[in-house]
Design a protein around this motif. Structure first.
Motif, short mmCIF file in Angstrom:
data_model
loop_
_atom_site.label_atom_id
_atom_site.label_comp_id
_atom_site.label_asym_id
_atom_site.label_seq_id
_atom_site.Cartn_x
_atom_site.Cartn_y
_atom_site.Cartn_z
N GLU A 128 0.88 -1.31 0.05
CA GLU A 128 0.06 -0.12 -0.15
C GLU A 128 0.81 1.24 0.13
O GLU A 128 0.53 2.38 -0.65
N ALA A 129 1.95 1.27 0.69
CA ALA A 129 2.99 2.27 0.73
C ALA A 129 3.42 2.71 -0.49
O ALA A 129 3.50 3.74 -0.99
N THR A 130 3.87 1.81 -1.36
CA THR A 130 4.14 1.92 -2.88
C THR A 130 3.13 2.51 -3.67
O THR A 130 3.30 3.45 -4.49
N LEU A 131 1.74 2.03 -3.27
CA LEU A 131 0.85 2.23 -4.28
C LEU A 131 0.40 3.83 -4.06
O LEU A 131 0.39 4.80 -4.88
N SER A 132 0.69 4.22 -2.52
CA SER A 132 0.42 5.63 -2.24
C SER A 132 1.22 6.62 -2.58
O SER A 132 1.04 7.56 -3.11
#
Length: 592
Positions: free
Chosen positions: A2-6
């Motif tokens: 999720e951190a990469t996506l955000s």
């Protein structure tokens, strides 16, 4: 994850199917992802590519698709490049050196590039962690856009020495095509991830008008601020319609295979960069065109199969906002496709398959059932159906026949059978037919045997289909079962209406508008986006999609902290793009 996506893409949560596909890739499993057009297929290899590091090779069918994807990645601060025939020798050499230096995370190539021995030797030297087959339906002979080069490249990919995962992604694959792709790419059934083809922001319409040109001119003039694609079957029709639009002061461009590469590139860029709002094209235009704010797609002629139609129509509304997908149909369209099939040099099996696909396409234009549900059923026959309540069939005021009594008889019959049965057997029992199978199962002793003997097979098919498309009956491998919601019918809590069985009615086309947006501010923000687009030489929607701009115009964020919570705003764009938009919003608010 999720951190990469955000961080890179500005989204807090994944869309259906994305996280499951990415998790499988990270676990080093080969995966097939079948997501709807606009469902975020690119994220499925971009996020794991960033997490795995090294180089991700993306095999893509069209030069235009590669350029769009590379522009999008660069706009998010990610290193990416493509190698194709549009580059000079000097440009190719520079990219090859960057690859060897580890400076490129994503490399886009056409399958034909694997015929180059030097390129293969270059690949042997790269830290490849992932290979993605985009538009993977091109792999299968039974896909609507089959390319032999896509099959040829598979063996060369498998011969590479690196230890990498493979992901194949498509929006338009029938069950037969999915099976073929998985077989060729060594993908296990457990590693197939499918989501519904439903896209509730798309409003499907069929209009059997004889005045197609007038309809298009009127529609485009009623939607003057919106971008759209109009597909025609022939180059001649493209040019005639383009002239008619120009005569009516509609700024449009054309795209077909008869133009030079330079002319096609100019037309595509004019459309993507918002210099013209309408493109009139043959099906040569559009695969992978990443313009998220296409508000309408009109088919001037009927396509030859449902896959082509859904892929082309699905280029509308990729930003999630309401968009129209309108099919203008004439009986003359059928003859053209029959000619294409009969004059094809393909073998008889392939011609037969194309004939079956054409029949399904014709049925779509004539059905009185929900158009969205019809599309869903075509691609995934076992999916639970429901009416969309917005397509031209659902809003048509012709479902005047109360079939609640018939519905109860059909449901009672199915409930009394000792095992689950198919359409055919259920209809035979309702009509009171006597076959060896019916006697063997003792269905002739049921109280519902012959309960609808006065109805024709066609009548009963119509009634059962109505219940199926309304979600009261479910289908699994052609076997029908009652959904739990049939209780509402049996308990007289609900009634069911259908069209009178042999009545034809005229179609209406409604207009959908987006509400709740400060349109004046939205227009100003579009101007800011256009200037940034020209400065950075990237498409406007690569800066921010219409959806994100509409959120800005609704919420009127006052700070970067307010902006980062809006979908489409990642860390890179927050730093490099948002200050201009904040400045415009603050200035606008000061004036009102």
């Amino acid at each position: 994850m999720e951190a990469t996506l955000s961080h890179y893409f500005g989204y807090d949560t994944f869309r259906p199917g994305q996280k499951e596909i990415i998790s499988k890739i990270i676990s080093h499993r080969n995966v097939l992802g079948v997501l709807p057009t606009g469902g975020g297929k690119s994220i499925c290899y971009q996020v794991p590519g960033l997490m795995l590091g090294g180089t991700t090779i993306v095999i893509s069918p069209l030069i235009s698709l590669m350029k769009d994807q590379v522009d999008q990645l660069k706009a998010s601060g990610i290193s990416a490049a493509f190698l194709n025939s549009s580059l000079t020798q000097k440009q190719q050499k520079a990219i090859e050196q960057q690859l060897l230096n580890g400076e490129i995370q994503f490399l886009y190539v056409a399958p034909e590039r694997f015929d180059n021995d030097y390129f293969i030797s270059l690949l042997h030297q790269l830290p490849i962690r992932l290979v993605a087959f985009d538009e993977a339906h091109c792999i299968s002979k039974w896909g609507h856009d089959f390319r032999p080069s896509y099959q040829d490249v598979i063996y060369k990919v498998f011969d590479l020495p690196q230890d990498f995962a493979i992901v194949a992604l498509t929006a338009t694959a029938t069950a037969e095509v999915q099976k073929d792709i998985m077989s060729r790419l060594n993908i296990n059934k457990a590693d197939e991830v499918k989501t519904s083809t439903k896209r509730r922001n798309l409003v499907f319409k069929v209009n059997p008008t004889y005045q197609r040109q007038k309809f298009v001119i009127d529609y485009v003039n009623q939607h003057k601020q919106e971008a759209g694609i109009i597909y025609c079957s022939t180059r001649k029709q493209v040019e005639e319609l383009h002239e008619a639009l120009e005569d009516n002061n509609v700024n449009s461009t054309i795209y077909h295979a008869g133009l030079t590469n330079k002319e096609r590139e100019r037309a595509q860029n004019d459309f993507v960069y918002d210099r013209v709002r309408v493109v009139v094209a043959t099906n040569a235009f559009g695969m992978g065109i990443d313009k998220s704010n296409v508000r309408f797609v009109i088919h001037y002629n009927m396509p030859g199969d449902m896959e082509s139609y859904y892929q082309e129509a699905g280029r509308a509304g990729r930003d999630g906002l309401k968009s129209d997908c309108i099919l203008l149909f004439s009986e003359r369209d059928i003859g053209l496709h029959q000619y294409f099939i009969s004059s094809s040099k393909a073998d008889d099996d392939y011609k037969d398959k194309m004939g079956e696909k054409l029949t399904k396409m014709i049925q779509y234009t004539k059905t009185k059932k929900c158009l969205e549900a019809t599309l869903v059923h075509y691609f995934e026959p076992n999916e639970k159906l429901e009416e969309c309540q917005q397509c031209s069939n659902c809003v048509r005021e012709n479902k005047t026949y109360d079939m609640t009594h018939e519905a109860k008889m059909i449901i009672s019959c199915i409930a009394r059978m000792k095992q689950q049965e198919s359409y055919g057997v259920i209809i035979q029992v309702l009509r009171g037919e006597l076959t060896d199978y019916i006697r063997y199962c003792e269905y002739d002793k049921l109280s519902t045997h012959g309960i609808m003997k006065d109805y024709t097979t066609s009548d009963l098919s119509h009634l059962i289909d109505e219940l199926r498309f309304k979600g009261y009956l479910n289908e699994n491998d052609e076997i029908l079962t009652c959904d739990s919601n049939v209780k509402s019918l049996l308990n007289a809590e609900k009634v069911v209406f259908t069209t009178p069985f042999k009545r034809k009615s005229k179609e209406k086309v409604s207009i959908n508008t987006v509400e709740g947006v400060d349109k004046a501010l939205f227009d100003e923000l579009k101007g800011v986006r256009q200037k940034l687009s020209e400065q950075l030489d990237i498409a406007p929607v690569s800066v921010f999609s219409d959806y994100t701009l509409e959120e800005f115009a609704k919420r009127k964020p006052e700070s970067k902290q307010d902006m980062i919570s809006i979908d489409g705003v990642g860390s890179y764009k927050l730093k490099h793009y948002c200050p201009k938009f904040l400045e415009t919003i603050q200035s606008y608010k000061a004036q009102i």
